[in-house]
Structure formats: C-alpha cells, structure tokens
Enzyme design. Structure first.
Site, PDB file in Angstrom:
ATOM      1  N   CYS A 117     -10.034   0.209  18.802  1.00 19.88           N
ATOM      2  CA  CYS A 117      -9.731  -0.368  17.503  1.00 19.88           C
ATOM      3  C   CYS A 117      -8.324  -0.939  17.549  1.00 19.88           C
ATOM      4  O   CYS A 117      -7.379  -0.242  17.912  1.00 19.88           O
ATOM      5  CB  CYS A 117      -9.813   0.698  16.422  1.00 19.88           C
ATOM      6  SG  CYS A 117     -11.376   1.578  16.447  1.00 19.88           S
ATOM      7  N   CYS A 159       0.858  -1.189   0.000  1.00 16.12           N
ATOM      8  CA  CYS A 159       0.000   0.000   0.000  1.00 16.12           C
ATOM      9  C   CYS A 159       0.903   1.252   0.000  1.00 16.12           C
ATOM     10  O   CYS A 159       1.691   1.442   0.940  1.00 16.12           O
ATOM     11  CB  CYS A 159      -0.900   0.010   1.229  1.00 16.12           C
ATOM     12  SG  CYS A 159      -1.769  -1.558   1.462  1.00 16.12           S
TER      13      CYS A 159
HETATM   14  S1  SF4 Z   1      -0.409  -2.602   7.260  1.00 17.21           S
HETATM   15 FE1  SF4 Z   1      -2.329  -2.468   6.111  1.00 17.21          FE
HETATM   16  S2  SF4 Z   1      -2.176  -0.537   4.993  1.00 17.21           S
HETATM   17 FE2  SF4 Z   1      -0.088  -1.072   5.674  1.00 17.21          FE
HETATM   18  S3  SF4 Z   1       0.862  -2.184   3.972  1.00 17.21           S
HETATM   19 FE3  SF4 Z   1      -0.097  -3.687   5.340  1.00 17.21          FE
HETATM   20  S4  SF4 Z   1      -2.167  -4.008   4.486  1.00 17.21           S
HETATM   21 FE4  SF4 Z   1      -1.368  -2.105   3.591  1.00 17.21          FE
END
Ligand code: SF4
Length: 317
Positions: A95, A55
């Site tokens: 969360c 991401c």
């Molecule tokens: S922690 Fe979540 S947002 Fe970050 S790279 Fe991994 S999947 Fe993607």
C-alpha cells in the site's frame, strides 16, 4: 449479500451481547474465509507531510505541528525495492500512501504510475492512497496494474465536519465512484476513538455496508493520538469497541477483507486475538504505518505464529 441494511439493523448488530456478537461474526467469517488465514500488507509513505487538508487525527497535515519531517515523492526504484524485500517475507499487498489533497497531474503522477507498474510486476496486490482522484486518473492507475484504491470515509457523515473542514463527505463518495468505474477494487474504512459517539461508529459501518458492491477491503483503524494534532489528548477508546466494530463489519460485509489497521500497537495480544475472532483477516506489518508506530516485524510474526495463523496468498496473479 445485502446492500439494503438499515441503520437500525446495523445498530442492533453492534449492540448485541459481545459473546453472541463474536460468535455470529465468526460463523459468517467461516462461510466466506479461511479462519486461520490473515493477509499481511506493507504500507509505505511515498510522499510525507505538508498536506493541505486538516484531518484532526493526522500528523501529516500542514495545519498542525506534529514534528513530521516533510519528504517529497520517493524515487520509484526505491519503492519497488522496498516492495521486493517485503514480497520475499511473504507480504502480498503493498500500500503506497501520499499526503496529497488530490492526486497530482504531470511528472509526479507519472512516477506513481511507474511505482504501480513495478510493484504489480512482482505479483503483489498494489494499493494507493493519493487523495481525491478524477475518473481519467483512476483509469490510468488501473492500466498500470493498480489492484485497489484506499479512500476512507473516516466516520459518520454527521461527525465528519468535526474532524475535517477542508473537504466534504460527498467528495469522498465521488472519488470512490471514480475508482469503481475504472474497475479498481475499493479499500474504504474509518477511524475509531476520535471522540465520536457509538451512533457515529454505527453510521460509518452503515455507510460502508450500503455501498454496492461493498468495499473489498475495510480498514478499521484505532486512533493513534499524536502530540501536536487536535486529537492528541482525547481519551483512549475501549478496545472492545474495536472488537464490536470489526464483528459488525464482518456480519454486514461478509466477503470483504476486514483489516485491523492503525492503532494495533495500543491493543494487547488478547485484544488482537479477539479482533481476529471477530472476523479481522488482514493486518499491516512493518515498524511504521506512514508516520505512526506499528508492532515490529518480529512481534507480528510471533503473534501470528503463536495463534497458529498463516499468511494469505496473493490474488494478484
Ligand atoms: S495526509 Fe491524508 S489524512 Fe493526513 S491530512 Fe492529508 S488527507 Fe488528511
């Protein structure tokens, strides 16, 4: 409640003159929510860094060097202690985020279940974000007392491939379906300011508004540009785009909690106020959101107090 919004309808709402848009959103907001209430949620990273996903916005991805210190899964006792302290400050939702591609099997998953049981026993709403989830994992989390599962769509399907290449949009939708099937509520939103076009912001809101039922919680994040990630030097987003997106989310998903999530530190108190006026009724509190900065506890309390807003009670029972 409508689930058959067309993209053109969502776009027309998004492009309404701002005063009219905010007025319309606030009118809807008052029909479904108490206008002076805001839910405060605490986010804790239970497993940090080293994520195999790519991401482009995320400092926890193993693909980038953003200086995030990796940390294995926290001890359930510690997490439950943090939740207990947060509850004593009026926080009603905890969360727990883990940087995994998918929820693990075995001992680590058992530990997560223990955390969920412990936090739920405090009378708080419990939300987890652990990556992709199978139906049986979703069922076990539900049994442990999980209120909500966070799994963001991030952006429009068209722009998704420019941000993440290690998974596809449909996999996100599949996990959301498993969460729904288990009777867990859905927390699903996205991130603005990643270089997307307005049509992508509309595309994301349209995707969310056509999920049936709507996600109960819709986090709208503003990109936090972290050094070392591919999006570090992207131009900053106009805060009024946040206001437009929140107002549109409020109109098309009237009963959902719309959460002004990451990136709040980049917004002025006036911009945050406009976001509340546009229908945001949930924020994250605490000095850190997983790994990125958030306004401190005192700043949050001061802002809510100066606006005359009060924390929302927990519905966890
Ligand atoms: S922690 Fe979540 S947002 Fe970050 S790279 Fe991994 S999947 Fe993607």
């Amino acid at each position: 409640m409508r689930y058959d919004w067309t993209k053109a309808e969502v776009q027309a709402i998004y492009e309404t003159a701002l005063p009219e848009l905010v007025y319309r959103a606030q009118t809807v907001h008052r029909e479904f929510h108490e206008p002076d209430r805001v839910q405060t949620c605490q986010l804790i990273s239970i497993k940090t860094g080293g994520c195999p996903e790519d991401c482009a916005y995320c400092p926890q991805s193993a693909h980038y060097d953003a200086g995030v210190e990796r940390q294995g899964l926290l001890d359930p006792e510690h997490v439950i202690g943090v939740a207990r302290e947060a509850a004593s400050r009026g926080v009603t939702r905890m969360c727990m985020g883990a940087a995994w591609r998918e929820a693990p099997a075995g001992r680590d998953f058992e530990k997560v279940l223990e955390m969920v049981r412990g936090v739920s026993a405090l009378g708080m709403e419990v939300c987890c974000t652990l990556g992709m989830l199978t139906e049986s994992q979703a069922e076990r989390l539900k049994e442990a007392g999980l209120t909500a599962y966070n799994h963001n769509l991030d952006t429009s399907p068209e722009f998704y491939g420019s941000i993440i290449t290690t998974r596809v949009y449909d996999e996100r939708l599949k996990t959301l379906a498993a969460v729904r099937k288990a009777g867990i509520t859905v927390c699903c939103g996205g991130i603005l300011g990643m270089g997307e076009k307005e049509s992508d912001r509309v595309g994301l809101l349209w995707q969310l508004a056509t999920l049936k039922p709507h996600p109960e919680s819709v986090p709208i994040n503003m990109l936090v540009r972290v050094e070392g990630t591919p999006l570090a030097s992207i131009p900053p987003l106009d805060p009024l785009e946040m206001v437009r997106a929140i107002a549109t989310a409020r109109i098309v998903m009237p009963a959902s909690r719309v959460r002004l999530a990451a990136g709040r530190k980049q917004l002025s108190p006036e911009a945050v106020t406009l976001c509340f006026l546009a229908g945001a009724n949930s924020i994250f509190v605490g000095e850190k959101l997983l790994t990125t900065p958030n306004p401190g506890r005192d700043e949050d309390e001061e802002l809510l107090q100066s606006l005359g807003m009060k924390p929302l009670e927990s519905h966890a029972g």
